[in-house]
Design a protein around this motif. Structure first.
Motif, PDB file in Angstrom:
ATOM      1  N   THR A 164      33.164  38.295  -3.581  1.00 28.14           N
ATOM      2  CA  THR A 164      32.732  37.651  -4.822  1.00 28.14           C
ATOM      3  C   THR A 164      33.465  36.328  -5.021  1.00 28.14           C
ATOM      4  O   THR A 164      32.861  35.312  -5.387  1.00 28.14           O
ATOM      5  N   GLU A 165      34.763  36.327  -4.771  1.00 25.34           N
ATOM      6  CA  GLU A 165      35.534  35.093  -4.916  1.00 25.34           C
ATOM      7  C   GLU A 165      35.016  34.011  -3.967  1.00 25.34           C
ATOM      8  O   GLU A 165      34.881  32.839  -4.354  1.00 25.34           O
ATOM      9  N   GLN A 166      34.714  34.396  -2.731  1.00 24.46           N
ATOM     10  CA  GLN A 166      34.226  33.414  -1.762  1.00 24.46           C
ATOM     11  C   GLN A 166      32.875  32.851  -2.187  1.00 24.46           C
ATOM     12  O   GLN A 166      32.610  31.652  -2.031  1.00 24.46           O
ATOM     13  N   ARG A 167      32.022  33.688  -2.737  1.00 28.56           N
ATOM     14  CA  ARG A 167      30.724  33.220  -3.204  1.00 28.56           C
ATOM     15  C   ARG A 167      30.877  32.245  -4.371  1.00 28.56           C
ATOM     16  O   ARG A 167      30.106  31.296  -4.511  1.00 28.56           O
ATOM     17  N   ILE A 168      31.862  32.498  -5.227  1.00 29.60           N
ATOM     18  CA  ILE A 168      32.139  31.576  -6.328  1.00 29.60           C
ATOM     19  C   ILE A 168      32.539  30.215  -5.770  1.00 29.60           C
ATOM     20  O   ILE A 168      32.056  29.168  -6.219  1.00 29.60           O
ATOM     21  N   ARG A 169      33.420  30.213  -4.777  1.00 33.87           N
ATOM     22  CA  ARG A 169      33.857  28.962  -4.155  1.00 33.87           C
ATOM     23  C   ARG A 169      32.679  28.267  -3.460  1.00 33.87           C
ATOM     24  O   ARG A 169      32.499  27.052  -3.600  1.00 33.87           O
ATOM     25  N   ASP A 170      31.890  29.036  -2.715  1.00 33.85           N
ATOM     26  CA  ASP A 170      30.774  28.455  -1.978  1.00 33.85           C
ATOM     27  C   ASP A 170      29.720  27.859  -2.908  1.00 33.85           C
ATOM     28  O   ASP A 170      29.007  26.917  -2.530  1.00 33.85           O
ATOM     29  N   SER A 171      29.622  28.428  -4.109  1.00 33.25           N
ATOM     30  CA  SER A 171      28.640  27.941  -5.080  1.00 33.25           C
ATOM     31  C   SER A 171      29.125  26.716  -5.839  1.00 33.25           C
ATOM     32  O   SER A 171      28.367  26.124  -6.617  1.00 33.25           O
ATOM     33  N   GLY A 172      30.391  26.359  -5.638  1.00 29.93           N
ATOM     34  CA  GLY A 172      30.943  25.211  -6.343  1.00 29.93           C
ATOM     35  C   GLY A 172      31.321  25.501  -7.781  1.00 29.93           C
ATOM     36  O   GLY A 172      31.540  24.573  -8.568  1.00 29.93           O
ATOM     37  N   LEU A 173      31.425  26.776  -8.120  1.00 29.18           N
ATOM     38  CA  LEU A 173      31.816  27.162  -9.474  1.00 29.18           C
ATOM     39  C   LEU A 173      33.334  27.061  -9.623  1.00 29.18           C
ATOM     40  O   LEU A 173      34.067  27.043  -8.629  1.00 29.18           O
ATOM     41  N   PRO A 174      33.837  27.000 -10.857  1.00 34.42           N
ATOM     42  CA  PRO A 174      35.289  26.888 -11.067  1.00 34.42           C
ATOM     43  C   PRO A 174      36.055  28.010 -10.358  1.00 34.42           C
ATOM     44  O   PRO A 174      35.751  29.190 -10.527  1.00 34.42           O
ATOM     45  N   LYS A 175      37.056  27.638  -9.537  1.00 39.32           N
ATOM     46  CA  LYS A 175      37.814  28.613  -8.755  1.00 39.32           C
ATOM     47  C   LYS A 175      38.521  29.645  -9.629  1.00 39.32           C
ATOM     48  O   LYS A 175      38.772  30.767  -9.194  1.00 39.32           O
ATOM     49  N   LYS A 176      38.848  29.246 -10.844  1.00 43.73           N
ATOM     50  CA  LYS A 176      39.537  30.143 -11.778  1.00 43.73           C
ATOM     51  C   LYS A 176      38.809  31.473 -11.930  1.00 43.73           C
ATOM     52  O   LYS A 176      39.445  32.531 -12.019  1.00 43.73           O
ATOM     53  N   PHE A 177      37.490  31.438 -11.953  1.00 41.48           N
ATOM     54  CA  PHE A 177      36.726  32.653 -12.202  1.00 41.48           C
ATOM     55  C   PHE A 177      36.721  33.592 -11.001  1.00 41.48           C
ATOM     56  O   PHE A 177      36.364  34.763 -11.131  1.00 41.48           O
ATOM     57  N   GLY A 178      37.103  33.089  -9.839  1.00 37.93           N
ATOM     58  CA  GLY A 178      37.283  33.955  -8.686  1.00 37.93           C
ATOM     59  C   GLY A 178      38.704  34.466  -8.581  1.00 37.93           C
ATOM     60  O   GLY A 178      38.934  35.648  -8.330  1.00 37.93           O
ATOM     61  N   THR A 179      39.666  33.583  -8.824  1.00 40.19           N
ATOM     62  CA  THR A 179      41.082  33.968  -8.720  1.00 40.19           C
ATOM     63  C   THR A 179      41.436  35.086  -9.688  1.00 40.19           C
ATOM     64  O   THR A 179      42.125  36.053  -9.324  1.00 40.19           O
ATOM     65  N   ARG A 180      40.946  34.987 -10.908  1.00 40.75           N
ATOM     66  CA  ARG A 180      41.347  35.953 -11.930  1.00 40.75           C
ATOM     67  C   ARG A 180      40.835  37.367 -11.641  1.00 40.75           C
ATOM     68  O   ARG A 180      41.382  38.349 -12.157  1.00 40.75           O
ATOM     69  N   LEU A 181      39.808  37.479 -10.799  1.00 37.14           N
ATOM     70  CA  LEU A 181      39.261  38.797 -10.470  1.00 37.14           C
ATOM     71  C   LEU A 181      40.314  39.678  -9.794  1.00 37.14           C
ATOM     72  O   LEU A 181      40.292  40.907  -9.935  1.00 37.14           O
ATOM     73  N   HIS A 182      41.227  39.071  -9.052  1.00 41.92           N
ATOM     74  CA  HIS A 182      42.232  39.838  -8.332  1.00 41.92           C
ATOM     75  C   HIS A 182      43.288  40.437  -9.286  1.00 41.92           C
ATOM     76  O   HIS A 182      43.995  41.369  -8.911  1.00 41.92           O
ATOM     77  N   PHE A 183      43.373  39.904 -10.468  1.00 40.44           N
ATOM     78  CA  PHE A 183      44.452  40.289 -11.395  1.00 40.44           C
ATOM     79  C   PHE A 183      43.946  40.986 -12.656  1.00 40.44           C
ATOM     80  O   PHE A 183      44.746  41.513 -13.422  1.00 40.44           O
ATOM     81  N   GLY A 184      42.653  40.994 -12.849  1.00 40.69           N
ATOM     82  CA  GLY A 184      42.101  41.662 -14.044  1.00 40.69           C
ATOM     83  C   GLY A 184      42.496  40.990 -15.334  1.00 40.69           C
ATOM     84  O   GLY A 184      42.819  41.639 -16.316  1.00 40.69           O
ATOM     85  N   TRP A 185      42.419  39.656 -15.355  1.00 43.75           N
ATOM     86  CA  TRP A 185      42.720  38.944 -16.600  1.00 43.75           C
ATOM     87  C   TRP A 185      41.712  37.827 -16.835  1.00 43.75           C
ATOM     88  O   TRP A 185      40.961  37.466 -15.956  1.00 43.75           O
TER      89      TRP A 185
END
Length: 229
Positions: A208-229
């Motif tokens: 999911t994080e990689q797809r966020i990056r590949d889509s050009g979306l803000p990286k924050k929304f992928g990074t936070r998935l790993h931490f649940g915040w």
């Protein structure tokens, strides 16, 4: 006894949604307390999937922003994703989101279940967190003549019985914010009484994080998935 799957805040995270529905196994119906899209990289596929499962859903603030182009409820980065989501969604799914009600009442056996994204008084903006006082919970739900009230919006699971009324937030499927990265959902059992339990399931966060990056979306929304915040 009827068994109902409760989900909320999917946020276009198809990996998490598929994991949740697989873990949920057989239920009589599925209810979604809003925010099918926003933040995540796969809005078209996620809405397709929810439609195929005949999910009963209500409108969330991100859904509203996408279909209305009214972004005042969102911050700058969320607005960026909402604009991108509008371009990704096909006509059928945009139409589906545009017809979602802000509130819904679902019959389950002898019980009524009231569903809203925020609160009964303010479906799109207001929040009820687990730390809310009993007085607040009573005041916010006192005009709802249902046995259970299903909420979303906070991305934090909650299950409380207040004056004989069950208030439950299944947490977020696609972007949990209770410091637990596992996708969250709930099972509601409607028999003589109504009761619910919160469940968690892991999924492929890295994809999911990689797809966020590949889509050009803000990286924050992928990074936070790993931490649940």
């Amino acid at each position: 006894m009827e068994k109902i799957g409760l989900i909320a805040d999917v946020h276009a995270n198809l990996n998490a949604l598929e994991a949740v529905l697989e873990d949920m196994s057989e239920v009589d119906k599925i209810i979604c307390a809003g925010d099918l899209v926003g933040f995540g990289p796969r809005p078209e596929e996620a809405v397709d999937f929810l439609r195929s499962e005949n999910v009963t859903a209500v409108l969330g603030d991100h859904d509203h922003a996408v279909v209305s182009e009214e972004f005042d409820l969102l911050d700058e980065l969320s607005t960026e994703v909402a604009g991108w989501t509008r371009e990704e969604l096909g006509g059928k799914n945009m139409n589906f989101l545009s017809k979602l009600p802000r509130k819904a009442e679902v019959k389950s056996g002898d019980h009524e279940i009231f569903v809203v994204h925020g609160t009964p008084q303010d479906p799109l903006e207001d929040c009820l967190y687990p730390g809310s006082s009993n007085r607040t919970l009573v005041n916010v739900t006192r005009f709802v003549n249902s046995d259970a009230v299903v909420l979303g919006h906070t991305h934090v699971p909650m299950e409380k019985m207040i004056q004989g009324k069950l208030i439950v937030n299944p947490g977020s499927v696609g972007q949990p914010r209770d410091r637990n990265p596992e996708a969250s959902y709930a099972i509601l059992r409607s028999g003589k009484e109504v009761e619910a339990d919160i469940r968690r399931v892991s999924y492929d966060i890295e994809e999911t994080e990689q797809r966020i990056r590949d889509s050009g979306l803000p990286k924050k929304f992928g990074t936070r998935l790993h931490f649940g915040w």
